[in-house]
Design a protein around this motif. Structure first.
Motif, PDB file in Angstrom:
ATOM      1  N   VAL A 118       5.264  71.750 -74.700  1.00 44.24           N
ATOM      2  CA  VAL A 118       6.625  72.301 -74.990  1.00 44.24           C
ATOM      3  C   VAL A 118       7.139  71.378 -76.054  1.00 44.24           C
ATOM      4  CG1 VAL A 118       8.821  72.584 -74.146  1.00 44.24           C
ATOM      5  CG2 VAL A 118       6.986  72.674 -72.674  1.00 44.24           C
ATOM      6  N   LYS A 119       7.646  71.904 -77.311  1.00 45.37           N
ATOM      7  CA  LYS A 119       8.247  71.400 -78.477  1.00 45.37           C
ATOM      8  C   LYS A 119       9.039  70.320 -78.032  1.00 45.37           C
ATOM      9  CE  LYS A 119       9.150  72.359 -83.252  1.00 45.37           C
ATOM     10  NZ  LYS A 119       9.413  73.558 -84.285  1.00 45.37           N
ATOM     11  N   SER A 120       9.955  70.859 -77.355  1.00 44.31           N
ATOM     12  CA  SER A 120      11.163  69.857 -76.900  1.00 44.31           C
ATOM     13  C   SER A 120      10.702  68.720 -76.121  1.00 44.31           C
ATOM     14  CB  SER A 120      12.107  70.564 -76.265  1.00 44.31           C
ATOM     15  OG  SER A 120      11.689  70.997 -75.156  1.00 44.31           O
ATOM     16  N   GLU A 121       9.575  68.588 -75.560  1.00 42.94           N
ATOM     17  CA  GLU A 121       9.060  67.470 -74.736  1.00 42.94           C
ATOM     18  C   GLU A 121       8.062  66.503 -75.496  1.00 42.94           C
ATOM     19  OE1 GLU A 121       7.668  69.350 -71.078  1.00 42.94           O
ATOM     20  OE2 GLU A 121       9.908  70.144 -70.776  1.00 42.94           O
ATOM     21  N   VAL A 122       7.589  66.792 -76.600  1.00 42.71           N
ATOM     22  CA  VAL A 122       6.775  65.926 -77.292  1.00 42.71           C
ATOM     23  C   VAL A 122       7.081  65.724 -78.825  1.00 42.71           C
ATOM     24  CG1 VAL A 122       4.584  66.918 -76.047  1.00 42.71           C
ATOM     25  CG2 VAL A 122       5.570  67.936 -78.172  1.00 42.71           C
ATOM     26  N   SER A 123       6.784  64.894 -79.376  1.00 40.98           N
ATOM     27  CA  SER A 123       7.146  64.268 -80.809  1.00 40.98           C
ATOM     28  C   SER A 123       6.711  65.454 -81.702  1.00 40.98           C
ATOM     29  CB  SER A 123       6.389  62.957 -81.265  1.00 40.98           C
ATOM     30  OG  SER A 123       5.107  63.128 -81.315  1.00 40.98           O
ATOM     31  N   PRO A 124       7.370  65.495 -82.881  1.00 43.31           N
ATOM     32  CA  PRO A 124       7.156  66.580 -83.813  1.00 43.31           C
ATOM     33  C   PRO A 124       5.709  66.065 -84.300  1.00 43.31           C
ATOM     34  CG  PRO A 124       9.262  65.529 -84.073  1.00 43.31           C
ATOM     35  CD  PRO A 124       8.478  64.959 -83.061  1.00 43.31           C
ATOM     36  N   GLU A 125       5.336  65.084 -84.510  1.00 45.02           N
ATOM     37  CA  GLU A 125       3.709  64.964 -84.809  1.00 45.02           C
ATOM     38  C   GLU A 125       2.718  65.694 -83.792  1.00 45.02           C
ATOM     39  OE1 GLU A 125       6.625  62.062 -86.714  1.00 45.02           O
ATOM     40  OE2 GLU A 125       6.211  62.419 -84.680  1.00 45.02           O
ATOM     41  N   VAL A 126       3.011  65.161 -82.485  1.00 40.27           N
ATOM     42  CA  VAL A 126       2.138  65.766 -81.582  1.00 40.27           C
ATOM     43  C   VAL A 126       2.176  67.468 -81.634  1.00 40.27           C
ATOM     44  CG1 VAL A 126       1.851  66.066 -79.200  1.00 40.27           C
ATOM     45  CG2 VAL A 126       1.952  63.798 -80.106  1.00 40.27           C
ATOM     46  N   PHE A 127       3.151  67.877 -81.514  1.00 38.37           N
ATOM     47  CA  PHE A 127       3.287  69.340 -81.661  1.00 38.37           C
ATOM     48  C   PHE A 127       2.696  69.940 -82.932  1.00 38.37           C
ATOM     49  CE2 PHE A 127       5.083  73.759 -82.129  1.00 38.37           C
ATOM     50  CZ  PHE A 127       5.015  73.977 -80.435  1.00 38.37           C
ATOM     51  N   ALA A 128       2.690  69.369 -84.067  1.00 32.15           N
ATOM     52  CA  ALA A 128       2.280  69.802 -85.448  1.00 32.15           C
ATOM     53  C   ALA A 128       0.598  69.471 -85.249  1.00 32.15           C
ATOM     54  CB  ALA A 128       2.639  68.775 -86.653  1.00 32.15           C
ATOM     55  N   LEU A 129       0.206  68.646 -84.683  1.00 28.70           N
ATOM     56  CA  LEU A 129      -1.235  68.367 -84.396  1.00 28.70           C
ATOM     57  C   LEU A 129      -1.881  69.482 -83.471  1.00 28.70           C
ATOM     58  CD1 LEU A 129      -3.871  66.696 -84.293  1.00 28.70           C
ATOM     59  CD2 LEU A 129      -2.913  65.289 -82.635  1.00 28.70           C
ATOM     60  N   CYS A 130      -1.109  69.563 -82.484  1.00 27.19           N
ATOM     61  CA  CYS A 130      -1.543  70.933 -81.718  1.00 27.19           C
ATOM     62  C   CYS A 130      -1.719  71.927 -82.420  1.00 27.19           C
ATOM     63  CB  CYS A 130      -0.793  70.990 -80.383  1.00 27.19           C
ATOM     64  SG  CYS A 130      -0.708  69.596 -79.423  1.00 27.19           S
ATOM     65  N   ASP A 131      -0.759  72.320 -83.237  1.00 26.35           N
ATOM     66  CA  ASP A 131      -0.818  73.504 -84.205  1.00 26.35           C
ATOM     67  C   ASP A 131      -1.843  73.816 -85.078  1.00 26.35           C
ATOM     68  OD1 ASP A 131       0.741  76.103 -84.757  1.00 26.35           O
ATOM     69  OD2 ASP A 131       1.182  75.108 -86.876  1.00 26.35           O
ATOM     70  N   ARG A 132      -2.576  72.644 -85.608  1.00 22.82           N
ATOM     71  CA  ARG A 132      -3.470  72.656 -86.450  1.00 22.82           C
ATOM     72  C   ARG A 132      -4.691  72.267 -85.554  1.00 22.82           C
ATOM     73  NH1 ARG A 132      -5.342  67.690 -88.778  1.00 22.82           N
ATOM     74  NH2 ARG A 132      -3.984  65.804 -88.422  1.00 22.82           N
ATOM     75  N   LEU A 133      -5.051  72.083 -84.505  1.00 26.70           N
ATOM     76  CA  LEU A 133      -6.374  71.781 -83.865  1.00 26.70           C
ATOM     77  C   LEU A 133      -7.366  73.149 -84.045  1.00 26.70           C
ATOM     78  CD1 LEU A 133      -5.158  69.927 -80.594  1.00 26.70           C
ATOM     79  CD2 LEU A 133      -6.377  68.958 -82.415  1.00 26.70           C
ATOM     80  N   SER A 134      -8.309  72.825 -84.172  1.00 29.21           N
ATOM     81  CA  SER A 134      -9.431  73.844 -84.185  1.00 29.21           C
ATOM     82  C   SER A 134     -10.196  74.060 -82.972  1.00 29.21           C
ATOM     83  CB  SER A 134     -10.408  73.764 -85.487  1.00 29.21           C
ATOM     84  OG  SER A 134     -10.990  72.311 -85.513  1.00 29.21           O
ATOM     85  N   GLN A 135     -10.805  75.046 -82.580  1.00 29.99           N
ATOM     86  CA  GLN A 135     -11.965  75.013 -81.480  1.00 29.99           C
ATOM     87  C   GLN A 135     -12.791  74.147 -81.512  1.00 29.99           C
ATOM     88  OE1 GLN A 135     -13.484  78.860 -80.943  1.00 29.99           O
ATOM     89  NE2 GLN A 135     -14.744  78.245 -79.103  1.00 29.99           N
ATOM     90  N   GLU A 136     -13.079  73.280 -80.461  1.00 26.50           N
ATOM     91  CA  GLU A 136     -14.032  72.280 -80.132  1.00 26.50           C
ATOM     92  C   GLU A 136     -13.778  70.863 -80.801  1.00 26.50           C
ATOM     93  OE1 GLU A 136     -16.662  71.945 -78.029  1.00 26.50           O
ATOM     94  OE2 GLU A 136     -15.553  73.621 -77.392  1.00 26.50           O
ATOM     95  N   SER A 137     -12.335  70.729 -81.198  1.00 25.23           N
ATOM     96  CA  SER A 137     -11.958  69.474 -81.668  1.00 25.23           C
ATOM     97  C   SER A 137     -11.917  68.530 -80.544  1.00 25.23           C
ATOM     98  CB  SER A 137     -10.634  69.665 -82.361  1.00 25.23           C
ATOM     99  OG  SER A 137     -10.605  70.254 -83.651  1.00 25.23           O
ATOM    100  N   SER A 138     -12.365  67.597 -80.919  1.00 27.39           N
ATOM    101  CA  SER A 138     -12.305  66.463 -79.657  1.00 27.39           C
ATOM    102  C   SER A 138     -11.116  65.565 -79.540  1.00 27.39           C
ATOM    103  CB  SER A 138     -13.512  65.561 -79.977  1.00 27.39           C
ATOM    104  OG  SER A 138     -13.667  64.966 -81.004  1.00 27.39           O
ATOM    105  N   ILE A 139     -10.339  65.562 -78.330  1.00 21.60           N
ATOM    106  CA  ILE A 139      -8.862  65.000 -78.281  1.00 21.60           C
ATOM    107  C   ILE A 139      -8.917  64.310 -76.870  1.00 21.60           C
ATOM    108  CG2 ILE A 139      -7.905  66.704 -79.611  1.00 21.60           C
ATOM    109  CD1 ILE A 139      -7.344  68.402 -77.227  1.00 21.60           C
ATOM    110  N   ARG A 140      -8.034  63.336 -76.892  1.00 20.92           N
ATOM    111  CA  ARG A 140      -7.553  62.699 -75.740  1.00 20.92           C
ATOM    112  C   ARG A 140      -6.120  63.143 -75.290  1.00 20.92           C
ATOM    113  NH1 ARG A 140      -9.859  58.055 -78.545  1.00 20.92           N
ATOM    114  NH2 ARG A 140     -11.667  57.511 -77.505  1.00 20.92           N
ATOM    115  N   VAL A 141      -5.968  63.833 -74.109  1.00 21.52           N
ATOM    116  CA  VAL A 141      -4.665  64.346 -73.738  1.00 21.52           C
ATOM    117  C   VAL A 141      -4.056  63.606 -72.513  1.00 21.52           C
ATOM    118  CG1 VAL A 141      -3.635  66.587 -73.038  1.00 21.52           C
ATOM    119  CG2 VAL A 141      -5.495  66.500 -74.628  1.00 21.52           C
ATOM    120  N   LYS A 142      -2.804  63.374 -72.646  1.00 23.97           N
ATOM    121  CA  LYS A 142      -1.879  62.641 -71.610  1.00 23.97           C
ATOM    122  C   LYS A 142      -1.002  63.832 -71.103  1.00 23.97           C
ATOM    123  CE  LYS A 142      -1.942  57.721 -72.838  1.00 23.97           C
ATOM    124  NZ  LYS A 142      -1.149  56.612 -73.172  1.00 23.97           N
ATOM    125  N   GLY A 143      -0.848  63.809 -69.924  1.00 24.54           N
ATOM    126  CA  GLY A 143      -0.142  64.644 -69.157  1.00 24.54           C
ATOM    127  C   GLY A 143      -0.068  64.588 -67.870  1.00 24.54           C
TER     128      GLY A 143
END
Length: 429
Positions: free
Chosen positions: A48-73
């Motif tokens: 949710v855009k309002s619940e994460v930093s602008p940098e995290v939301f922008a990163l999610c927007d540019r993630l491509s399929q099979e990008s390797s990531i660490r996700v907290k939640g």
């Protein structure tokens, strides 16, 4: 706290860290839905855009399929989710941005998918099949280890064929000729005389120029062998073995079976009661009644096996085949020497033979006669020694792992049952 998707249900209401890959994503403006995988399963992460930093939301927007990531939640239960849980994402760390992924949700041809098998196995369906494969192997070992069997590893390089056929892969062994094994059975007979109940589990090779949906060039076999064991005892053990495997898969792989859309009702019938048994004579009569042009003494092909299994809703034993069409080591029926004390087990739903087994010849004079009939030479002298020094009635069988997986999963072709299949025209990747 680090967690796996498979164990996510233990952490409802808690914040966890998942290390994995982005399988897919979609967006509805101020919310992004990340489909995550970590090898143990799949889960949706809601950003949710309002619940994460602008940098995290922008990163999610540019993630491509099979990008390797660490996700907290934070883990929350959600009945609408396939796994029953979702992740409310608080942070995303990029490990590596993937290039444009070649496999997309659109339809791809079989050759394309096989060329990209190393990537295709990441898909939910292929992952589910490989997980079921692992559980089938586990069940096989559990049953055999729990019933007094000892695993023994036969050689992969052999000086001769197991069954006297020409479908062998030849190689040079220094100054001698050698072949990739077709079966470990003869060596298991030797091991049974030392350990009583044994089994091998390993790769076997058949140089058959076959393109059918049931054939692989390299496949895995489980081959139990038992001293002081009759044909009847052999079939009883096979039945209990197969029922144990199916029961285990039904208990441990419900999510995977659902992923591949497997109707489990036919599998549930397998564990309910005894397997039907018919003789080869009865099978020939049934096939003739169905319109097949087949005579006593002919071997069965795939169409014959398929039609026979349609008459039954559980695996079918066909026993006492003609001696002339079976391997040299199979024990003839003392009351009717033209047939053997052996059986094939056919899987239902048209999947054909998954097990071949028999009582073995233990009489040295009869085996010597078979040697002469099949022109077997000094390469088999060690096998004759087993009858010279303390021979006993003994039996065994071989079960093809990939055919068993194809049946249990309800697959159209065995190429999906093994991580990297070797087919007539395929040695890549």
């Amino acid at each position: 706290m680090k967690a796996t998707i498979a164990a996510i249900g233990q952490f409802v209401g808690q914040e966890v860290l998942i290390e994995g890959w982005l399988w897919n994503k979609r967006s509805s403006g101020k919310i992004q839905f990340l489909q995550l995988r970590d090898g143990t399963g799949f889960i949706q992460g809601v950003v949710v855009k309002s619940e994460v930093s602008p940098e995290v939301f922008a990163l999610c927007d540019r993630l491509s399929q099979e990008s390797s990531i660490r996700v907290k939640g934070v883990v929350r239960a959600d009945e609408r989710a396939p796994s029953g849980f979702e992740l409310t994402v608080s942070d995303v760390e990029l490990v590596a941005l993937a290039e444009e992924y070649p496999i997309s949700p659109k339809e791809h041809g079989v050759d394309f998918l096989m060329d990209h098998r190393h990537l295709w196995i990441r898909s939910p369906r292929q992952r589910a099949i490989l997980k079921i494969r692992a559980e089938i192997i586990k069940a096989m070992r559990q049953f055999l280890d729990g019933n007094g069997f000892v695993q023994v590893d036969p050689p992969i390089l052999t000086p001769s064929s197991c069954e006297g056929t020409t479908t062998l892969f030849h190689t040079k062994y220094f100054d001698d000729d050698a072949y990739l094994t077709q079966s470990g059975q003869l060596y298991m007979e030797a091991a049974a005389m030392a350990l009583g109940r044994v089994y091998s589990f390993g790769p076997t090779f058949r140089a058959e120029k076959s393109k059918t949906r049931r054939h692989l060039i390299e496949f895995w076999m489980i081959e139990p062998e038992m001293a002081y064991c009759t044909h009847e005892e052999n079939m009883a053990l096979q039945e209990a073995f197969v029922q144990h495997i199916v029961r285990h898969v039904l208990e441990t792989c419900q999510m995977e079976l659902k992923t591949i859309d497997r109707d489990t009702k036919p599998l549930e019938r397998v564990v309910e009661g005894p397997f039907p048994r018919i003789t080869y004579d009865e099978a020939i009569r049934l096939l003739q009644e169905m319109g097949h042009e087949i005579q006593w003494g002919d071997d069965f092909g795939a169409p014959h096996e398929t039609d026979l299994t349609k008459r039954f809703d559980r695996p079918l034993f066909i026993e006492k085949f003609p001696t002339a069409i079976k391997a040299f080591y199979m024990q003839p029926d003392p009351e009717r020497p033209e047939v053997i004390l052996g059986a094939d087990l056919l899987a239902p739903e048209g999947y054909g033979e998954i097990i071949g087994g028999s009582q073995r010849i233990h009489d040295p004079e009869l085996l010597k006669k078979r040697f002469e009939e099949h022109h077997l030479g000094e390469a088999y002298d060690w096998y004759m020694d087993l009858r010279r020094y303390g021979t006993v009635p003994h039996s065994g069988f071989g079960i093809g792992l990939e055919r068993t997986i194809a049946w249990i999963c309800g697959l159209d072709h065995v190429r999906e049952t093994i991580p990297f299949p070797r087919l007539l025209n395929r040695l890549y990747p």
